[in-house]
Design an enzyme around this catalytic site. Structure first.
Site, PDB file in Angstrom:
ATOM      1  N   GLU A 280       0.312  -1.557  -0.156  1.00 29.40           N
ATOM      2  CA  GLU A 280       0.504   0.026  -0.310  1.00 29.40           C
ATOM      3  C   GLU A 280       0.971   1.290   0.273  1.00 29.40           C
ATOM      4  O   GLU A 280       0.224   1.848  -0.425  1.00 29.40           O
ATOM      5  CB  GLU A 280      -1.179  -0.023   1.503  1.00 29.40           C
ATOM      6  CG  GLU A 280      -2.072   0.910   1.410  1.00 29.40           C
ATOM      7  CD  GLU A 280      -2.924   0.986   2.344  1.00 29.40           C
ATOM      8  OE1 GLU A 280      -3.348  -0.636   2.582  1.00 29.40           O
ATOM      9  OE2 GLU A 280      -3.754   1.446   2.500  1.00 29.40           O
ATOM     10  N   GLU A 283       2.228   1.859  -3.516  1.00 32.85           N
ATOM     11  CA  GLU A 283       1.236   1.978  -4.186  1.00 32.85           C
ATOM     12  C   GLU A 283       1.044   3.689  -4.517  1.00 32.85           C
ATOM     13  O   GLU A 283       0.997   4.634  -5.361  1.00 32.85           O
ATOM     14  CB  GLU A 283       0.089   1.493  -3.678  1.00 32.85           C
ATOM     15  CG  GLU A 283      -1.219   1.419  -4.731  1.00 32.85           C
ATOM     16  CD  GLU A 283      -2.754   0.944  -4.656  1.00 32.85           C
ATOM     17  OE1 GLU A 283      -2.767   0.325  -3.396  1.00 32.85           O
ATOM     18  OE2 GLU A 283      -3.837   1.386  -4.894  1.00 32.85           O
ATOM     19  N   CYS A 300      -8.526  -1.608   3.871  1.00 39.95           N
ATOM     20  CA  CYS A 300      -8.072  -2.598   4.884  1.00 39.95           C
ATOM     21  C   CYS A 300      -8.997  -3.042   5.777  1.00 39.95           C
ATOM     22  O   CYS A 300      -9.855  -4.542   5.865  1.00 39.95           O
ATOM     23  CB  CYS A 300      -7.258  -2.605   5.565  1.00 39.95           C
ATOM     24  SG  CYS A 300      -5.835  -1.766   5.708  1.00 39.95           S
ATOM     25  N   SER A 320      -7.193   1.797  -2.438  1.00 39.54           N
ATOM     26  CA  SER A 320      -6.006   1.371  -2.720  1.00 39.54           C
ATOM     27  C   SER A 320      -6.356  -0.055  -3.361  1.00 39.54           C
ATOM     28  O   SER A 320      -6.851  -0.202  -2.624  1.00 39.54           O
ATOM     29  CB  SER A 320      -5.647   1.058  -1.454  1.00 39.54           C
ATOM     30  OG  SER A 320      -4.624   0.399  -1.511  1.00 39.54           O
ATOM     31  N   LYS A 359     -15.584  -9.251   8.212  1.00 37.81           N
ATOM     32  CA  LYS A 359     -14.514 -10.345   7.157  1.00 37.81           C
ATOM     33  C   LYS A 359     -15.035 -12.046   7.528  1.00 37.81           C
ATOM     34  O   LYS A 359     -14.325 -11.882   6.381  1.00 37.81           O
ATOM     35  CB  LYS A 359     -13.375 -10.456   9.010  1.00 37.81           C
ATOM     36  CG  LYS A 359     -12.170  -9.218   9.577  1.00 37.81           C
ATOM     37  CD  LYS A 359     -11.544  -8.678   7.429  1.00 37.81           C
ATOM     38  CE  LYS A 359     -10.605  -7.847   7.849  1.00 37.81           C
ATOM     39  NZ  LYS A 359     -10.120  -7.848   6.543  1.00 37.81           N
ATOM     40  N   GLU A 362     -16.169 -10.734   4.089  1.00 36.84           N
ATOM     41  CA  GLU A 362     -15.457 -10.159   2.746  1.00 36.84           C
ATOM     42  C   GLU A 362     -14.949 -11.743   2.210  1.00 36.84           C
ATOM     43  O   GLU A 362     -14.112 -12.113   1.216  1.00 36.84           O
ATOM     44  CB  GLU A 362     -13.480 -10.535   3.396  1.00 36.84           C
ATOM     45  CG  GLU A 362     -12.547  -9.311   2.599  1.00 36.84           C
ATOM     46  CD  GLU A 362     -11.936  -8.947   2.960  1.00 36.84           C
ATOM     47  OE1 GLU A 362     -11.150  -7.414   3.173  1.00 36.84           O
ATOM     48  OE2 GLU A 362     -11.016  -9.108   4.688  1.00 36.84           O
ATOM     49  N   GLU A 367     -14.125 -12.780  -5.472  1.00 36.04           N
ATOM     50  CA  GLU A 367     -12.879 -12.745  -6.314  1.00 36.04           C
ATOM     51  C   GLU A 367     -11.668 -12.635  -5.121  1.00 36.04           C
ATOM     52  O   GLU A 367     -10.762 -13.281  -5.238  1.00 36.04           O
ATOM     53  CB  GLU A 367     -12.207 -11.422  -6.304  1.00 36.04           C
ATOM     54  CG  GLU A 367     -12.740 -10.066  -5.696  1.00 36.04           C
ATOM     55  CD  GLU A 367     -13.910 -10.061  -5.155  1.00 36.04           C
ATOM     56  OE1 GLU A 367     -15.073 -10.536  -5.621  1.00 36.04           O
ATOM     57  OE2 GLU A 367     -14.789  -8.724  -5.166  1.00 36.04           O
ATOM     58  N   CYS A 504     -10.261  -1.375  14.692  1.00 38.28           N
ATOM     59  CA  CYS A 504     -10.674  -2.525  14.201  1.00 38.28           C
ATOM     60  C   CYS A 504     -10.576  -3.556  16.314  1.00 38.28           C
ATOM     61  O   CYS A 504     -11.110  -4.162  16.420  1.00 38.28           O
ATOM     62  CB  CYS A 504      -9.540  -3.825  14.261  1.00 38.28           C
ATOM     63  SG  CYS A 504      -9.572  -3.270  12.158  1.00 38.28           S
TER      64      CYS A 504
END
Lengths: 669, 170
Positions: A280, A283, A300, A320, A359, A362, A367, A504
């Site tokens: 990241e 990037e 994230c 990102s 999560k 996710e 993908e 988190c």
């Protein structure tokens, strides 16, 4: 000398020191007034009628909705008040699904606790409600409306803190219920799975969806090798489930417990957090120095990502492209561990221990599944892990600390602070500073990015380059910043977004924290853990360097890109883009609009939409092309109508649409 | 959805009407209720996709708009029949035996408390708390017209007369 303004509470004088309501003042005097619907972080609702107090000369009033006035004389527990409270609880219990021993909230239910506190032994009223089906549609949350007491806490946290409002009160009187729009299921609406509704729900209506049985089953299968990755925020909260104070780091005992339960190896998500920092950070520097899309939003937080996909598809190129540390771990583990552990790829089971309910969603994104094998197979929340430890009969406090497995159990302080709001920014700064200057960073702490506020800003000058950062937690705050970016009024380089309060550490999978103090202690726990570690910069993680050498190739290279980066989907309802209250700023991406009016639909608009979307996916054009269905383009006689950029294609065919897309894309850069 | 499709030939026009309603109220979220009233006057009920459209246009969560629409008995989320039969069950009508009339109507039209509208979308049978015509009790109102001193037989008779007056293709 001026006498301080006081309120007399049960015969004692208590000074008013800026308390907003009587409830806060009474609690300051160490009287624990019962309540379901009062939360200091939310607006005042005054619905549950439990915090009633007797104000002399005025009668019985709700303490939560009455501001303190000097000279007030208050009684908090008269015979009349106790009777009202008891009847309220009794009425709630009458319509409540009281199968307490099998309820996931059993040890943490406010209704149960208050019934016990008030000594309720019988329920004199008959149930009136019909049983409603339990909503299991969400990957992350279970919703059992039969346990709802209509306090509205979930509605207010979703609307006020998260700025979403996926659930609200519907119907009226005895039919009143909290529901997603149109009585749909939670998995079918704009819910982002953050689970804060579950963290605020006083009963067991909303709870993290348990995946515990799947883990036990995997242990029983002799072919399977089950490994764990543990997220940073878990280590400073798990102890709370076993009577340890919030913020106490329990990594060693956590590892010991996971091994004792049956995990073949225990790794740390902080390792891939370090990896995320490198990817990241690189990037970001590329975007910053080569004129890429800025500001760059962090990616994230899976709740934020889904929020952006629903509400700000035009900002998706600003996110990102890095996968979250959980998913980087998954792809790296499935790539390298089968060989290392001597197990077939399909028999390696990766279990994440996460502070987060989103999560779970996710991990199930298509993908992140390749040839039917998911990168991360099972996601457990901190709460679920605590339950497994209890089920296994382990005395957690007495466990001998154990150490993590290498190589993915090695991490720096930069990886571990990911769990607190501001942590990702600080970790990236520690990387970017060295990358920009080429010199070792003397002082690794960037105190200006730390803090508690939901909307913070910082400017850091590195080698003459100013990096402007915003740190946001709570998606209502994220919405505010996203609107500024959309309007071109935000002057930031990086925007760190965490959906949950405090980051988190305040995730909905964590032990339920009654107040902000626990979150504060957990944050401190993470920064203390950083201090205790020998390394503080992700670029110093030797095993990360080794992973690049052996598996990932050069930083930012093709292989790293395939394994560690992702793309996003526009989830905005087909017609919404056309209806935006304010026009969105000039789109950079090519707009393909397919009319979904009836005339066009019957002539095959759906088929064209399907084909065009497939084409875009197949050629990874998602960041360059938006495909949307629109309402009637008022050209029904010549349907199906497709618009590619400014070109209007009447009586369009799949081939014509594809050809126009290619031509326009060529002109569109 | 079904009725929206049935009306599809003039759909563009319908959407233009919807936009005009929103514009007339300045697209203000505070005017949600008058907007929903105007929308219902237009469509005879509040179709889901129209509510979604209104929610997006006003910048409100769909669950909020749904909450308001389901709170008020006036708003209908299901399509109503061409003829809305409102049986008064206020105190005066009730003591004058309104309930047997309701039973007869429901029995005759094959509808009930949950399914208020006939399968052919011709009739909807509802109860109301009071129509303010207590002197004429028991009363039935069909599309705004009050029919006084009803009996179960007379009410069924009214329905049959309407059926006969309808063209066969309906």
């Amino acid at each position: 000398m001026i006498k301080p303004a006081v309120v007399t509470i049960d015969g004692r004088d208590v000074a008013i020191e800026g308390e907003r309501n009587l409830l806060e003042l009474i609690r300051k005097a160490h009287v624990e007034l019962p309540t379901f619907c009062y939360h200091s972080e939310l607006s005042i609702y005054g619905a549950c009628r439990l915090c009633l107090v007797d104000v002399e000369g005025r009668g019985i009033m709700g303490a939560c909705s009455t501001p303190p006035e000097p000279g007030m004389r208050i009684k908090t527990s008269t015979a009349e008040i106790r009777e009202i409270r008891r009847i309220t609880i009794e009425l709630l219990l009458a319509n409540h699904d009281g199968h307490c021993p099998t309820c996931p909230k059993s040890d943490n239910c406010k209704l149960q606790a208050l019934a016990r506190r008030m000594g309720i032994e019988t329920i004199r009223f008959k149930p009136r409600q019909k049983r409603v089906e339990v909503d299991n549609s969400s990957c992350s949350l279970t919703r059992d409306p039969n346990k709802c007491i209509l306090c509205g806490d979930c509605v207010r946290v979703c609307t006020e803190i998260q700025g979403i409002g996926a659930i609200n009160f519907a119907h009226r009187g005895s039919q009143a219920a909290v529901e997603p729009a149109f009585g749909k299921k939670l998995g079918d609406v704009e819910c982002v799975n953050c689970g804060q509704c579950a963290a605020f729900c006083p009963t067991g209506v909303l709870t993290p969806k348990s995946e515990i049985p799947a883990v036990w089953r995997a242990f029983e299968d002799p072919r399977k090798k089950v490994v764990a990755q543990v997220a940073p925020a878990v280590r400073v909260a798990l102890g709370e489930c076993f009577g340890l104070p919030p913020g106490e780091e329990v990594t060693g005992r956590l590892v010991a417990a996971l091994r004792a339960i049956g995990f073949a190896a225990v790794y740390d998500t902080s390792f891939t957090a370090d990896l995320t920092v490198i990817e990241e950070g690189t990037e970001f520097l590329q975007r910053k120095t080569k004129g890429g899309k800025l500001p760059m939003f962090t990616s994230c937080c899976p709740a934020w990502v889904k929020f952006a996909e629903h509400n700000y598809p035009e900002l998706l190129p600003n996110l990102s492209s890095c996968r979250s540390p959980q998913q980087m771990f998954g792809s790296l583990a499935k790539e390298t561990l089968p060989q290392q552990l001597g197990v077939a790829k399909e028999d390696l089971v990766v279990v994440s221990i996460m502070p987060c309910t989103a999560k779970k969603f996710e991990a199930r994104r298509p993908e992140f599944t390749h040839d039917g094998v998911a990168d991360v197979d099972i996601v457990l929340t901190t709460q679920e892990l605590a339950r497994m430890i209890e089920e296994a009969g382990l005395d957690f406090k007495a466990l001998e600390p154990d150490s993590l497995d290498m190589p993915f159990g090695f991490y720096t302080g930069a990886g571990v602070i990911f769990g607190a709001s501001g942590g990702v920014s600080e970790a990236v700064l520690r990387f970017a500073a060295e990358a920009l200057t080429g010199k070792p960073l003397a002082k690794v702490d960037f105190l200006q990015v730390r803090g508690e506020g939901g909307l913070r800003e910082a400017s850091v000058v590195i080698d003459g380059t100013t990096v402007k950062i915003a740190m946001v937690h709570g998606l209502a705050n994220a919405r505010h910043v996203a609107e500024l970016v959309k309007a071109g009024k935000a002057d930031y380089d990086v925007i760190e977004v965490m959906a949950c309060p405090g980051g988190c550490i305040g995730g909905a999978g964590q032990p339920i924290a009654g107040n902000g103090l626990a979150r504060k202690a957990r944050t401190k726990g993470l920064y203390d853990a950083d201090k205790r570690l020998p390394l503080h910069k992700s670029q110093d993680n030797l095993f990360v360097t080794q992973s690049y050498q052996e598996h990932l190739g050069p930083v930012g290279g093709e292989r790293a890109h395939n394994l560690l980066h992702t793309h996003y989907h526009n989830r905005r309802p087909s017609d919404e883009g056309e209806l935006q209250k304010h026009e969105t700023p000039a789109e950079v991406r090519l707009q393909v609009k397919i009319c979904a009016g009836t005339a066009c639909l019957v002539r095959g608009a759906q088929k064209i939409a399907h084909a065009v979307r497939g084409y875009v996916e197949e050629h990874s054009l998602q960041n360059m092309v938006d495909v949307r269905m629109i309402f009637c383009s008022e050209n029904c006689g010549n349907g199906p109508t497709v618009m590619v950029g400014d070109r209007v294609l009447p009586r369009c065919t799949v081939e014509e649409a594809r050809q126009a897309l290619d031509e326009e894309l060529a002109n569109h850069t | 959805m079904t009725t929206m499709q049935a009306r599809s030939p003039d759909r563009a026009e319908q959407l233009a009407t919807l936009r005009a309603i929103l514009e007339r109220h300045g697209r203000q979220p505070a005017k949600l209720i008058p907007i929903l009233q105007a929308v219902q006057d237009e469509y005879r009920y509040l179709p889901e996709e129209v509510l979604s459209y209104v929610a997006t246009a006003l910048g409100l969560p769909p669950a909020h708009v749904y909450g308001v629409a389901t709170f008020y008995a006036y708003f209908a989320l299901e399509p109503k029949g061409k003829y809305v039969v409102r049986l008064c069950d206020g105190t005066a009508c009730h003591v004058k035996n309104s309930l047997p009339i309701l039973d007869a109507l429901r029995d005759h039209l094959q509808v009930d408390e949950e399914h208020k509208t006939t399968a052919d979308m011709q009739f909807t049978v509802e109860t109301v708390a009071c129509l303010g015509a207590c002197g004429l009790a028991p009363v039935v109102m069909i599309n705004g017209q009050v029919h006084s001193r009803m009996t179960p037989e007379a009410a069924v008779q009214l329905i049959e007369e309407i059926r006969k007056s309808e063209p066969a293709e309906a």
